[in-house]
Scaffold this motif. Structure first.
Motif, mmCIF file in Angstrom:
data_model
loop_
_atom_site.group_PDB
_atom_site.id
_atom_site.type_symbol
_atom_site.label_atom_id
_atom_site.label_comp_id
_atom_site.label_asym_id
_atom_site.label_seq_id
_atom_site.Cartn_x
_atom_site.Cartn_y
_atom_site.Cartn_z
ATOM 1 N N ALA A 141 0.847 -1.198 0.000
ATOM 2 C CA ALA A 141 0.000 0.000 0.000
ATOM 3 C C ALA A 141 0.877 1.241 0.000
ATOM 4 O O ALA A 141 2.021 1.209 0.470
ATOM 5 C CB ALA A 141 -0.928 0.014 1.220
ATOM 6 N N VAL A 142 0.342 2.331 -0.545
ATOM 7 C CA VAL A 142 1.020 3.623 -0.543
ATOM 8 C C VAL A 142 0.021 4.672 -0.055
ATOM 9 O O VAL A 142 -1.086 4.771 -0.586
ATOM 10 C CB VAL A 142 1.541 4.007 -1.940
ATOM 11 C CG1 VAL A 142 2.137 5.409 -1.926
ATOM 12 C CG2 VAL A 142 2.576 3.001 -2.417
ATOM 13 N N LEU A 143 0.422 5.405 0.976
ATOM 14 C CA LEU A 143 -0.420 6.466 1.533
ATOM 15 C C LEU A 143 -0.016 7.778 0.876
ATOM 16 O O LEU A 143 1.085 8.285 1.096
ATOM 17 C CB LEU A 143 -0.238 6.542 3.048
ATOM 18 C CG LEU A 143 -1.066 7.586 3.802
ATOM 19 C CD1 LEU A 143 -2.549 7.298 3.673
ATOM 20 C CD2 LEU A 143 -0.657 7.629 5.264
ATOM 21 N N LEU A 144 -0.886 8.328 0.043
ATOM 22 C CA LEU A 144 -0.615 9.559 -0.690
ATOM 23 C C LEU A 144 -1.119 10.767 0.089
ATOM 24 O O LEU A 144 -2.317 10.889 0.356
ATOM 25 C CB LEU A 144 -1.303 9.515 -2.059
ATOM 26 C CG LEU A 144 -0.865 8.414 -3.021
ATOM 27 C CD1 LEU A 144 -1.803 8.367 -4.220
ATOM 28 C CD2 LEU A 144 0.571 8.627 -3.482
ATOM 29 N N ARG A 145 -0.206 11.656 0.461
ATOM 30 C CA ARG A 145 -0.575 12.910 1.109
ATOM 31 C C ARG A 145 0.544 13.913 0.885
ATOM 32 O O ARG A 145 1.706 13.565 0.777
ATOM 33 C CB ARG A 145 -0.836 12.720 2.604
ATOM 34 C CG ARG A 145 0.377 12.282 3.428
ATOM 35 C CD ARG A 145 0.006 12.053 4.879
ATOM 36 N NE ARG A 145 1.134 11.593 5.680
ATOM 37 C CZ ARG A 145 1.755 12.337 6.598
ATOM 38 N NH1 ARG A 145 1.365 13.584 6.817
ATOM 39 N NH2 ARG A 145 2.761 11.850 7.301
ATOM 40 N N LYS B 71 8.610 1.015 -11.621
ATOM 41 C CA LYS B 71 9.738 0.090 -11.754
ATOM 42 C C LYS B 71 9.474 -1.227 -11.052
ATOM 43 O O LYS B 71 9.890 -2.295 -11.529
ATOM 44 C CB LYS B 71 11.008 0.732 -11.207
ATOM 45 C CG LYS B 71 12.270 -0.054 -11.509
ATOM 46 C CD LYS B 71 13.524 0.753 -11.264
ATOM 47 C CE LYS B 71 14.768 -0.008 -11.686
ATOM 48 N NZ LYS B 71 15.993 0.799 -11.509
ATOM 49 N N VAL B 72 8.784 -1.178 -9.901
ATOM 50 C CA VAL B 72 8.521 -2.419 -9.158
ATOM 51 C C VAL B 72 7.188 -3.048 -9.550
ATOM 52 O O VAL B 72 6.796 -4.068 -8.998
ATOM 53 C CB VAL B 72 8.559 -2.163 -7.633
ATOM 54 C CG1 VAL B 72 9.920 -1.658 -7.216
ATOM 55 C CG2 VAL B 72 7.464 -1.183 -7.182
ATOM 56 N N GLY B 73 6.490 -2.436 -10.509
ATOM 57 C CA GLY B 73 5.201 -2.981 -10.937
ATOM 58 C C GLY B 73 4.173 -2.970 -9.823
ATOM 59 O O GLY B 73 3.409 -3.930 -9.656
ATOM 60 N N PHE B 74 4.129 -1.879 -9.064
ATOM 61 C CA PHE B 74 3.237 -1.800 -7.905
ATOM 62 C C PHE B 74 1.785 -2.015 -8.314
ATOM 63 O O PHE B 74 1.277 -1.373 -9.235
ATOM 64 C CB PHE B 74 3.388 -0.424 -7.238
ATOM 65 C CG PHE B 74 2.446 -0.202 -6.081
ATOM 66 C CD1 PHE B 74 2.665 -0.838 -4.874
ATOM 67 C CD2 PHE B 74 1.332 0.624 -6.208
ATOM 68 C CE1 PHE B 74 1.802 -0.642 -3.800
ATOM 69 C CE2 PHE B 74 0.469 0.825 -5.157
ATOM 70 C CZ PHE B 74 0.703 0.191 -3.946
ATOM 71 N N ASP B 75 1.116 -2.930 -7.625
ATOM 72 C CA ASP B 75 -0.305 -3.180 -7.894
ATOM 73 C C ASP B 75 -1.101 -3.305 -6.591
ATOM 74 O O ASP B 75 -2.130 -3.975 -6.539
ATOM 75 C CB ASP B 75 -0.484 -4.437 -8.750
ATOM 76 C CG ASP B 75 -0.011 -5.703 -8.028
ATOM 77 O OD1 ASP B 75 0.614 -5.575 -6.958
ATOM 78 O OD2 ASP B 75 -0.276 -6.805 -8.541
ATOM 79 N N GLY B 76 -0.605 -2.635 -5.544
ATOM 80 C CA GLY B 76 -1.296 -2.674 -4.252
ATOM 81 C C GLY B 76 -2.336 -1.572 -4.130
ATOM 82 O O GLY B 76 -2.860 -1.078 -5.123
ATOM 83 N N SER B 77 -2.599 -1.174 -2.899
ATOM 84 C CA SER B 77 -3.633 -0.174 -2.622
ATOM 85 C C SER B 77 -3.045 1.235 -2.570
ATOM 86 O O SER B 77 -2.004 1.457 -1.958
ATOM 87 C CB SER B 77 -4.303 -0.478 -1.276
ATOM 88 O OG SER B 77 -4.914 -1.739 -1.293
ATOM 89 N N LEU B 78 -3.729 2.173 -3.221
ATOM 90 C CA LEU B 78 -3.399 3.591 -3.103
ATOM 91 C C LEU B 78 -4.392 4.216 -2.129
ATOM 92 O O LEU B 78 -5.599 4.134 -2.330
ATOM 93 C CB LEU B 78 -3.509 4.288 -4.457
ATOM 94 C CG LEU B 78 -2.419 3.995 -5.488
ATOM 95 C CD1 LEU B 78 -2.770 4.659 -6.817
ATOM 96 C CD2 LEU B 78 -1.065 4.481 -5.003
ATOM 97 N N ILE B 79 -3.872 4.812 -1.067
ATOM 98 C CA ILE B 79 -4.719 5.420 -0.037
ATOM 99 C C ILE B 79 -4.533 6.930 -0.109
ATOM 100 O O ILE B 79 -3.424 7.435 0.055
ATOM 101 C CB ILE B 79 -4.338 4.915 1.365
ATOM 102 C CG1 ILE B 79 -4.362 3.393 1.406
ATOM 103 C CG2 ILE B 79 -5.256 5.507 2.424
ATOM 104 C CD1 ILE B 79 -3.695 2.800 2.632
ATOM 105 N N LEU B 80 -5.599 7.645 -0.380
ATOM 106 C CA LEU B 80 -5.529 9.100 -0.509
ATOM 107 C C LEU B 80 -5.973 9.747 0.801
ATOM 108 O O LEU B 80 -7.115 9.593 1.223
ATOM 109 C CB LEU B 80 -6.438 9.553 -1.657
ATOM 110 C CG LEU B 80 -6.211 10.938 -2.244
ATOM 111 C CD1 LEU B 80 -4.832 11.037 -2.860
ATOM 112 C CD2 LEU B 80 -7.273 11.244 -3.293
#
Length: 208
Positions: free
Chosen positions: A118-122, A156-165
């Motif tokens: 997951a990536v937390l976008l803020r 580059k890592v082909g991220f396909d997890g969750s994007l949290i805004l």
């Protein structure tokens, strides 16, 4: 919390490392016991437990805390998964914390690889904690966040997890009458990140 999320059908839960009153030398041993004590419950509900990079307040200055260094985060997750006997632990990258700690998000993403679920976008100004809608903080008429570097790393890592805004700070500053428009902008922002991150994977599907 794990049980509640499991019953709600969540696939993962972010649980931050314990740090209050714990010396740096004891942090790993304490957190290892803590996280492994939750593994059976997470397994019961088919969930992953995600660690998250932290900032640490040192005399009023935000510095890199637990799991902010790629080497430490990778070592923790790999060891926990080995002890659990399966891939039960992963990572959530808080890009706001990366900006506050002056980290290269592209390098961090590449180092974490498929451990990052997951990536937390803020957005924030790089000095104070805040959760602004991405691209809304501008210093000297330019963004203070390396969004392009983040996108390149995730590609580059082909991220396909969750994007949290997370745009709590922005939403709180808006009039309730304008929030429906803000939500539409937030949706468009999330779609933009998804599109940018998936470009490489999409292009690989075609021969030319």
């Amino acid at each position: 919390s794990v049980r509640a999320c499991g019953k709600a059908g969540c696939r993962a839960i972010i649980i931050r490392p314990l740090f209050s009153g714990i010396g740096r030398a004891e942090a790993w041993k304490t957190n290892k016991r803590f996280y492994l004590s939750l593994a059976d419950t997470a397994r019961e509900y088919h969930m992953m437990i995600l660690l998250e990079n932290q900032c640490h307040d040192l005399d009023g200055h935000l510095v890199r805390g637990l799991c902010s260094e790629a080497e430490e985060a990778v070592a923790w997750i790999d060891c926990l998964n080995k002890e659990a006997g399966e891939e039960r632990f992963g990572f959530c990258m808080d890009v706001g914390a990366c900006n506050l700690c002056g980290q290269n998000m592209q390098e961090l993403a590449v180092s974490l690889g498929d451990r990052m679920k997951a990536v937390l976008l803020r957005d924030c100004d790089g000095h104070r904690e805040a959760s602004l809608l991405p691209f809304t903080y501008s210093g000297f008429e330019r963004s203070g966040m390396d969004w392009l570097g983040l996108i390149r790393g995730l590609r580059k890592v082909g991220f396909d997890g969750s994007l949290i805004l997370d745009f709590t700070s922005t939403a709180c500053a808006f009039s309730p009458l304008l929030r429906p428009e803000l939500l539409r902008l937030a949706k468009a922002t999330a779609d933009y990140f998804k599109w940018q991150i998936e470009i490489e994977s999409l292009l690989k599907k075609y021969p030319s």
